[in-house]
Design a protein around this motif. Structure first.
Motif, PDB file in Angstrom:
ATOM      1  N   TRP A  80       0.835  -1.203   0.000  1.00 20.81           N
ATOM      2  CA  TRP A  80       0.000   0.000   0.000  1.00 20.81           C
ATOM      3  C   TRP A  80       0.870   1.253   0.000  1.00 20.81           C
ATOM      4  CZ3 TRP A  80      -5.268   1.119  -0.081  1.00 20.81           C
ATOM      5  CH2 TRP A  80      -5.626   2.414   0.290  1.00 20.81           C
ATOM      6  N   SER A  81       1.889   1.269   0.848  1.00 18.42           N
ATOM      7  CA  SER A  81       2.761   2.432   0.930  1.00 18.42           C
ATOM      8  C   SER A  81       3.440   2.725  -0.401  1.00 18.42           C
ATOM      9  CB  SER A  81       3.824   2.209   2.014  1.00 18.42           C
ATOM     10  OG  SER A  81       3.221   2.052   3.282  1.00 18.42           O
ATOM     11  N   ALA A 114       2.337   1.874  -3.429  1.00 19.60           N
ATOM     12  CA  ALA A 114       1.410   2.075  -4.548  1.00 19.60           C
ATOM     13  C   ALA A 114       1.124   3.556  -4.768  1.00 19.60           C
ATOM     14  CB  ALA A 114       0.112   1.324  -4.288  1.00 19.60           C
ATOM     15  N   GLU A 115       1.151   3.964  -6.032  1.00 19.18           N
ATOM     16  CA  GLU A 115       0.792   5.328  -6.404  1.00 19.18           C
ATOM     17  C   GLU A 115      -0.551   5.409  -7.116  1.00 19.18           C
ATOM     18  OE1 GLU A 115       3.968   6.932  -8.713  1.00 19.18           O
ATOM     19  OE2 GLU A 115       5.432   6.813  -7.070  1.00 19.18           O
ATOM     20  N   ARG A 116      -0.945   4.311  -7.783  1.00 19.92           N
ATOM     21  CA  ARG A 116      -2.192   4.265  -8.539  1.00 19.92           C
ATOM     22  C   ARG A 116      -2.974   3.032  -8.116  1.00 19.92           C
ATOM     23  NH1 ARG A 116      -1.542   7.561 -13.074  1.00 19.92           N
ATOM     24  NH2 ARG A 116      -3.010   6.428 -14.369  1.00 19.92           N
ATOM     25  N   LEU A 117      -4.202   3.259  -7.658  1.00 17.08           N
ATOM     26  CA  LEU A 117      -5.053   2.187  -7.166  1.00 17.08           C
ATOM     27  C   LEU A 117      -6.317   2.092  -7.998  1.00 17.08           C
ATOM     28  CD1 LEU A 117      -3.319   3.048  -4.589  1.00 17.08           C
ATOM     29  CD2 LEU A 117      -5.262   2.222  -3.249  1.00 17.08           C
ATOM     30  N   ALA A 157      -6.353   6.629   0.871  1.00 17.12           N
ATOM     31  CA  ALA A 157      -5.506   6.654  -0.317  1.00 17.12           C
ATOM     32  C   ALA A 157      -5.384   8.069  -0.861  1.00 17.12           C
ATOM     33  CB  ALA A 157      -6.071   5.720  -1.385  1.00 17.12           C
ATOM     34  N   LYS A 182      -2.421   9.342  -3.311  1.00 21.31           N
ATOM     35  CA  LYS A 182      -2.528   8.307  -4.333  1.00 21.31           C
ATOM     36  C   LYS A 182      -3.673   8.626  -5.284  1.00 21.31           C
ATOM     37  CE  LYS A 182      -1.121   4.914  -0.826  1.00 21.31           C
ATOM     38  NZ  LYS A 182       0.290   4.808  -1.192  1.00 21.31           N
ATOM     39  N   THR A 183      -3.505   8.290  -6.553  1.00 27.38           N
ATOM     40  CA  THR A 183      -4.580   8.426  -7.529  1.00 27.38           C
ATOM     41  C   THR A 183      -5.426   7.165  -7.491  1.00 27.38           C
ATOM     42  OG1 THR A 183      -3.255   9.844  -8.971  1.00 27.38           O
ATOM     43  CG2 THR A 183      -5.146   8.748  -9.965  1.00 27.38           C
ATOM     44  N   ASP A 208      -7.803  12.146  -8.807  1.00 31.16           N
ATOM     45  CA  ASP A 208      -6.462  12.647  -8.567  1.00 31.16           C
ATOM     46  C   ASP A 208      -6.549  13.633  -7.405  1.00 31.16           C
ATOM     47  OD1 ASP A 208      -4.061  14.045  -8.509  1.00 31.16           O
ATOM     48  OD2 ASP A 208      -3.833  14.057 -10.687  1.00 31.16           O
ATOM     49  N   ASP A 264      -0.978  -0.148  -9.543  1.00 31.61           N
ATOM     50  CA  ASP A 264      -0.054  -0.753  -8.590  1.00 31.61           C
ATOM     51  C   ASP A 264      -0.733  -1.695  -7.611  1.00 31.61           C
ATOM     52  OD1 ASP A 264       2.157   0.831  -9.569  1.00 31.61           O
ATOM     53  OD2 ASP A 264       1.252   2.528  -8.512  1.00 31.61           O
TER      54      ASP A 264
END
Length: 236
Positions: free
Chosen positions: A51-52, A54-57, A72, A77-78, A96, A128
């Protein structure tokens, strides 16, 4: 002994209602049930290294995962959420946090359409981490949803474009009572890598492979016609 999926759903819904562990919206039946401790499960989820990093979920829009979606966005995070029933060609909402005037409202199923940009799957980019909803999930990663199959289909569409694959982390947050043994997956089911409850984190070892695209045998012509984005992938 394993229950058929519909019996398992009823068992989970009944337990959450009878135990008082279900939370709004009521009743828990016929939906992804919200549960007491969903915020604690989201906090535990946020402790995962996956999770940490990841930038895109890609995330589901249901109530029990709202704390995770808000977390998020707060972390920069996006987040991508599917348009209900994939009813449009531009079948994802892009959240975003740098562009949202009200991230908390944008993360809700009732507010996302008013705050987020609607985009096609090509605009999603590499994902991610995938956060999925569950009615029940096994310690080995087999998952049961509401029975409509949209979560697996959303994953399949992204898989067709190479935006998710066998290495993409898939997680779910559930009440402890939703963790059930003896779930038999179907061919199109996407296994879960990590199950998070308010009390514990379970890293699974799914005994079945992740689908690498759309399972056309599971889709009727009528359903394909109702989901515009599928036309581009339809076999000749």
């Amino acid at each position: 002994m394993s229950l058929d999926k519909e019996s398992l759903r009823q068992s989970v819904w009944d337990h959450l209602e009878d135990s008082g562990e279900a939370r709004f919206p009521f009743p828990p039946h016929g939906r992804i049930p919200n549960f007491a401790g969903a915020d604690r499960a989201a906090e535990r989820l946020a402790d995962l290294p996956e999770w940490s990093e990841a930038e895109r979920l890609k995330a589901n829009p249901d109530a029990p995962q709202l704390p995770a979606r808000r977390a998020a966005l707060a972390a920069g995070k996006t987040v991508f959420m599917a348009v209900p029933r994939l009813r449009d060609e531009r079948c994802f909402y892009r959240l975003d946090p740098g562009e949202l005037a009200d991230p908390d409202a944008a993360a809700t199923v009732s507010g996302v359409a008013d705050h987020a940009e609607q985009v096609g799957p090509d605009a999603v980019g590499r994902v991610d981490l995938v956060l999925v909803e569950s009615v029940a999930v096994s310690p080995s990663g087999a998952r049961v949803g509401k029975g409509e199959g949209y979560s697996d289909l959303e994953f399949a569409v992204l898989s067709e474009l190479g935006l998710v694959d066998a290495e993409t982390t898939v997680v779910t947050t559930v009440h402890e009572s939703q963790v059930r043994e003896g779930i038999d997956p179907d061919a199109h089911d996407v296994p879960v890598d990590v199950v998070v409850t308010p009390e514990r984190t379970v890293r699974t070892d799914p005994p079945f492979e992740r689908p690498d695209g759309i399972d056309w045998t599971a889709l009727s012509d009528e359903r394909v016609d109702e989901i515009p984005v599928l036309e581009r992938f339809r076999p000749d």
